[in-house]
Design an enzyme around this catalytic site. Structure first.
Site, PDB file in Angstrom:
ATOM      1  N   SER A 190       0.857  -1.197   0.000  1.00  0.00           N
ATOM      2  CA  SER A 190       0.000   0.000   0.000  1.00  0.00           C
ATOM      3  C   SER A 190       0.887   1.239   0.000  1.00  0.00           C
ATOM      4  CB  SER A 190      -0.857   0.001   1.271  1.00  0.00           C
ATOM      5  OG  SER A 190      -1.460   1.254   1.478  1.00  0.00           O
ATOM      6  N   TYR A 223      -1.666  -0.848  10.567  1.00  0.00           N
ATOM      7  CA  TYR A 223      -1.927  -1.208   9.159  1.00  0.00           C
ATOM      8  C   TYR A 223      -0.735  -0.782   8.302  1.00  0.00           C
ATOM      9  CZ  TYR A 223      -3.693  -1.314   4.430  1.00  0.00           C
ATOM     10  OH  TYR A 223      -3.825  -1.565   3.082  1.00  0.00           O
TER      11      TYR A 223
HETATM   12  P1  NDP Z   1     -11.434  -6.236   0.187  1.00  0.00           P
HETATM   13  O1  NDP Z   1     -11.879  -6.077   1.595  1.00  0.00           O
HETATM   14  O2  NDP Z   1     -12.416  -6.001  -0.903  1.00  0.00           O
HETATM   15  O3  NDP Z   1     -10.796  -7.698  -0.011  1.00  0.00           O
HETATM   16  C1  NDP Z   1      -9.968  -8.260   0.988  1.00  0.00           C
HETATM   17  C2  NDP Z   1      -9.824  -9.745   0.720  1.00  0.00           C
HETATM   18  O4  NDP Z   1      -8.966 -10.313   1.736  1.00  0.00           O
HETATM   19  C3  NDP Z   1     -11.135 -10.501   0.798  1.00  0.00           C
HETATM   20  O5  NDP Z   1     -11.227 -11.384  -0.298  1.00  0.00           O
HETATM   21  C4  NDP Z   1     -11.045 -11.280   2.096  1.00  0.00           C
HETATM   22  O6  NDP Z   1     -11.722 -12.525   1.987  1.00  0.00           O
HETATM   23  C5  NDP Z   1      -9.537 -11.515   2.222  1.00  0.00           C
HETATM   24  N1  NDP Z   1      -9.160 -11.789   3.596  1.00  0.00           N
HETATM   25  C6  NDP Z   1      -9.121 -10.919   4.623  1.00  0.00           C
HETATM   26  N2  NDP Z   1      -8.802 -11.556   5.755  1.00  0.00           N
HETATM   27  C7  NDP Z   1      -8.637 -12.868   5.436  1.00  0.00           C
HETATM   28  C8  NDP Z   1      -8.317 -14.028   6.182  1.00  0.00           C
HETATM   29  N3  NDP Z   1      -8.092 -14.000   7.514  1.00  0.00           N
HETATM   30  N4  NDP Z   1      -8.240 -15.214   5.532  1.00  0.00           N
HETATM   31  C9  NDP Z   1      -8.459 -15.281   4.206  1.00  0.00           C
HETATM   32  N5  NDP Z   1      -8.757 -14.207   3.441  1.00  0.00           N
HETATM   33  C10 NDP Z   1      -8.852 -13.026   4.056  1.00  0.00           C
HETATM   34  O7  NDP Z   1     -10.192  -5.259   0.025  1.00  0.00           O
HETATM   35  P2  NDP Z   1      -9.177  -4.967  -1.194  1.00  0.00           P
HETATM   36  O8  NDP Z   1      -9.458  -5.773  -2.377  1.00  0.00           O
HETATM   37  O9  NDP Z   1      -9.107  -3.488  -1.336  1.00  0.00           O
HETATM   38  O10 NDP Z   1      -7.824  -5.418  -0.502  1.00  0.00           O
HETATM   39  C11 NDP Z   1      -6.899  -6.313  -1.082  1.00  0.00           C
HETATM   40  C12 NDP Z   1      -5.510  -5.923  -0.607  1.00  0.00           C
HETATM   41  O11 NDP Z   1      -5.198  -4.631  -1.103  1.00  0.00           O
HETATM   42  C13 NDP Z   1      -5.346  -5.855   0.907  1.00  0.00           C
HETATM   43  O12 NDP Z   1      -4.095  -6.433   1.262  1.00  0.00           O
HETATM   44  C14 NDP Z   1      -5.342  -4.343   1.188  1.00  0.00           C
HETATM   45  O13 NDP Z   1      -4.616  -4.026   2.350  1.00  0.00           O
HETATM   46  C15 NDP Z   1      -4.663  -3.836  -0.062  1.00  0.00           C
HETATM   47  N6  NDP Z   1      -4.866  -2.443  -0.407  1.00  0.00           N
HETATM   48  C16 NDP Z   1      -6.135  -1.932  -0.570  1.00  0.00           C
HETATM   49  C17 NDP Z   1      -6.300  -0.593  -0.925  1.00  0.00           C
HETATM   50  C18 NDP Z   1      -7.638   0.044  -1.038  1.00  0.00           C
HETATM   51  O14 NDP Z   1      -7.722   1.283  -0.941  1.00  0.00           O
HETATM   52  N7  NDP Z   1      -8.708  -0.714  -1.272  1.00  0.00           N
HETATM   53  C19 NDP Z   1      -5.141   0.266  -1.200  1.00  0.00           C
HETATM   54  C20 NDP Z   1      -3.869  -0.366  -0.989  1.00  0.00           C
HETATM   55  C21 NDP Z   1      -3.752  -1.666  -0.638  1.00  0.00           C
HETATM   56  P3  NDP Z   1     -12.739 -13.120   3.069  1.00  0.00           P
HETATM   57  O15 NDP Z   1     -13.295 -11.979   3.868  1.00  0.00           O
HETATM   58  O16 NDP Z   1     -13.766 -13.856   2.269  1.00  0.00           O
HETATM   59  O17 NDP Z   1     -11.878 -14.035   3.887  1.00  0.00           O
HETATM   60  C1  8X3 Z   2      -5.066   1.446   1.622  1.00  0.00           C
HETATM   61  C2  8X3 Z   2      -4.710   2.857   1.337  1.00  0.00           C
HETATM   62  O1  8X3 Z   2      -4.454   5.176   2.355  1.00  0.00           O
HETATM   63  O2  8X3 Z   2      -6.232   3.775   3.211  1.00  0.00           O
HETATM   64  O3  8X3 Z   2      -3.936   0.689   1.799  1.00  0.00           O
HETATM   65  O4  8X3 Z   2      -3.945   3.319   3.778  1.00  0.00           O
HETATM   66  S1  8X3 Z   2      -4.836   3.805   2.749  1.00  0.00           S
END
Ligand code: NDP
Ligand code: 8X3
Length: 250
Positions: free
Chosen positions: A136, A149
């Protein structure tokens, strides 16, 4: 030859879009997440010959090893590990934050990621495959409430670069992708289910979409084998930087 990607967090957001993108491009996908109904729907949508699903909590090491051991014929040769699953919980300052939330983020974003990576490394080396770790912008740009985080994502970014050093000479590529604000279920999870807060955050600013990320992941994974993207930071055009905060005498 058909390639196979292991995608964590395929039930939502980036992971689901990536599964769709990679299958559309001719790859097979091992799709993981806890919500089995969503994995079933994804397999139905993309076809059982293209998608193998594994419903388990990544923090459960026995379940993780069980999922690897149970991979069916046709899904055992893994070319790409996409470590995407992760979460943020809370935006409170450290002095008010929940220690349980902190532990959940560390267990998921850090411990589970390294556990799965370590388990799949021999297979990835055998295939001269690749690893893409979703970090991120928070890994490098501190903000109030980012605390654990952001720390967990800094770990992911630094771990990725160090993996590259250790994997020198194996042909395995390692990339860390560092996105800024993207509209998925991320903020709904972070706010413990506050849909209004999530909608408000993304309103009027055109965030990154899950499709944008999937297309970027596809590009990284399909570069010629002699090229390695070490780190890629991306943001919405409408997101940038602000200055330091200063605490002045009243
Ligand atoms: P979502 O919440 O839409 O997706 C997160 C995914 O992670 C889900 O499929 C969830 O599946 C899975 N997950 C979470 N915890 C567990 C667990 N304990 N076991 C198995 N699976 C798990 O978020 P995003 O698609 O946005 O996030 C994906 C990645 O991108 C993350 O690492 C996030 O930190 C990162 N990110 C996101 C940003 C944003 O602004 N959206 C920006 C930068 C980085 P389920 O709940 O079914 O287990
Ligand atoms: C997600 C982006 O700015 O919410 O990783 O941390 S921020």
């Amino acid at each position: 030859m058909t390639k196979t990607a292991w995608i964590t967090g395929a039930t939502s957001g980036f992971g689901r879009a990536a599964a769709q993108r990679f299958v559309a491009g001719g790859w097979k996908v091992i799709a993981c997440g806890r919500r089995s109904d969503r994995l079933d729907a994804l397999r139905e949508e993309l076809g059982a010959s293209n998608v193998h699903t594994c419903a388990f909590d990544l923090r459960d090491e026995a379940a993780l090893n069980g999922a690897i051991a149970a991979l069916p014929e046709g899904f055992r040769a893994i070319d790409l590990l996409l470590n995407n699953a992760g979460l943020a919980l809370g935006t409170a300052p450290a002095q008010q934050a929940s220690l349980d939330d902190w532990r959940t983020m560390i267990d998921t974003n850090v411990t589970a990621l390294v556990t799965l990576t370590r388990a799949l490394l021999p297979a990835l080396i055998a295939r001269r495959g690749g690893i893409i770790n979703v970090s991120s912008t928070a890994a490098r740009h501190p903000y109030p409430g980012g605390n654990v985080y952001a720390g967990s994502k800094a770990f992911v970014s630094q771990f990725s670069l160090n993996l590259r050093a250790d994997l020198h000479g194996t042909g395995v590529r390692v990339t860390t992708l560092e996105p800024g604000m993207a509209q998925t279920e991320f903020t709904l999870v972070r706010t413990h289910g506050d849909q209004a807060a999530s909608d408000k955050l993304y309103a009027g600013m055109q965030p990154i979409t899950a499709q944008d990320i999937a297309d970027t992941l596809w590009w990284i994974a399909n570069l010629p084998p002699h090229l390695n993207v070490n780190r890629l930071e991306m943001m919405p055009t409408r997101q940038s930087f602000a200055g330091f905060q200063i605490h002045r005498d009243a």
